[in-house]
Scaffold this active site. Sequence first.
Site, mmCIF file in Angstrom:
data_model
loop_
_atom_site.group_PDB
_atom_site.id
_atom_site.type_symbol
_atom_site.label_atom_id
_atom_site.label_comp_id
_atom_site.label_asym_id
_atom_site.label_seq_id
_atom_site.Cartn_x
_atom_site.Cartn_y
_atom_site.Cartn_z
ATOM 1 C CG HIS A 226 -6.596 2.895 -12.880
ATOM 2 N ND1 HIS A 226 -5.258 2.827 -12.470
ATOM 3 C CD2 HIS A 226 -7.047 4.273 -12.516
ATOM 4 C CE1 HIS A 226 -5.066 3.803 -11.675
ATOM 5 N NE2 HIS A 226 -5.945 4.920 -11.697
ATOM 6 C CG ASP A 261 -3.310 0.198 -12.924
ATOM 7 O OD1 ASP A 261 -4.025 0.291 -14.024
ATOM 8 O OD2 ASP A 261 -3.159 1.128 -12.146
ATOM 9 C CB SER A 343 -4.306 7.416 -11.316
ATOM 10 O OG SER A 343 -4.832 6.955 -10.008
#
Length: 482
Positions: A226, A261, A343
């Site tokens: 992402h 992911d 992230s």
Amino acid sequence: MTPAVTAPAPGGRHAPVSPGTAQVFGRPSGVAGSFAPAGRRTDSPQPQVAAPDPVLAEAFGRPEGSDESLQRDPLATFGETDEPEPPADPWRDPESMASLSRPAMSAETVAPTTPGPKLGVRDVLFGRRIAWHALATLVVIALLIGVVGGLMGRFTAEVAAPLNSDTVELSTADKNDDTTARSSVARVAQAVERSVVAIDVRTSSAYATGSGFVIDREGYILTNNHVISMAANDRNVKLEVVFFDRNRVTARIAGRDPRTDLAVLKVDNVANLTVANLGNSDDLQIGEEVIAFGSPLGLDRTVTSGIVSALNRAVPLRPDSESDTDAVIDAIQTDAAINPGNSGGPLVDNDAKVVGINTAGLVPGGGSIGLGFAIPIDQAVPIAQALIKDGKVNHPQIGVNASSVRNDRVLGAQIRNVVDGGPGAKAGLRENDVITSFGGRPIESADELTVAVRTAKIGEPVKFTYWRDGRTFDGTITPASD
């Protein structure tokens, strides 16, 4: 003795009166009519009026020379003032004689005034009641008081501490040139910080920041899908990696997997890369200390610390306007602060080994609340190797769709449909069956079943338990490739 009363005689005549009554109520001797003649003296005793008391006679008697029958009320003139009679007015008295009076107006003679002597200080202040030598003495005393007061003020001002000074020098501890880590977190930070990178994704109208870390000297960098989804779907997006020394390098996407992911980037012509030391997430213990690296909100080289709060958390990641990630991760839960921008960064243990990839955090108020989630490194490594080798990943699947069910009879993942000829159909699963265990892992929701299947290996049989019509059954299923 009570006199006798005689009843009246018959015929309307009165009864005879007793002698006692007649003596008291009868006419005096020699009187035949109703009243005695004036001046007539009788032989019977008459009441005598005694002379008034002298005090009463003085208080209530008539004044001397008064012949009035009634005395004037002494209070009749209370409150009136005694005013002298006005002089006789010849104009009002017709019988008055002619006489001369004062003229209508009389001029008063005003004596001329001359300027008096000027007033001095002594006249104004003391009204000439003090002598000149006394006034001079007072002036001298006042001067002495002023001088003494000024000296005392100067003395007290010199005694009080001044607010400012040009002689004060603040001392600090001697500079320590020793760069040895003085805490366990500092030691881990020094060992890992050079392998961590910030990832910038920029377009003409958008900007995104994430993190990553170097996993191979050839320039491969592991991060979340992402983080780079926007760059993968738009060739005009600029994708850069920023190293510890602020060196910016353009990066390419070697491969990505929206279902887990994870993504791998590649940078070229970068010398002296520091590769992260990968650990073993299967050996993690709840309560173990961990450290999160990344660039939250664009603040690169940020370090936060915490503990492992839980293991094997099934966390769904849904696609949105900025990412096509559609995954359920088998996450490590930590209270180390993980905010947007963290992230893709590494989650490291006390041995400076990467045990997870920071992926998500629950931030309902816009900041960390101690609920962060990371993909275990043991699950990320085979996917990263597959992306480096082939640019894609094959995932295990059992050919069923499921939804969560929770009621008073059963708790688990309920089968909604079964693919013909798939692993589920071969294992005997039917619609409305509820899987309650898979590979020895309890299943309480559809997300937990997805994670359990993703962690299985393609072609290797897995034991599972399912519920059907109030009964529980055991079975074996062999995941196939998607």
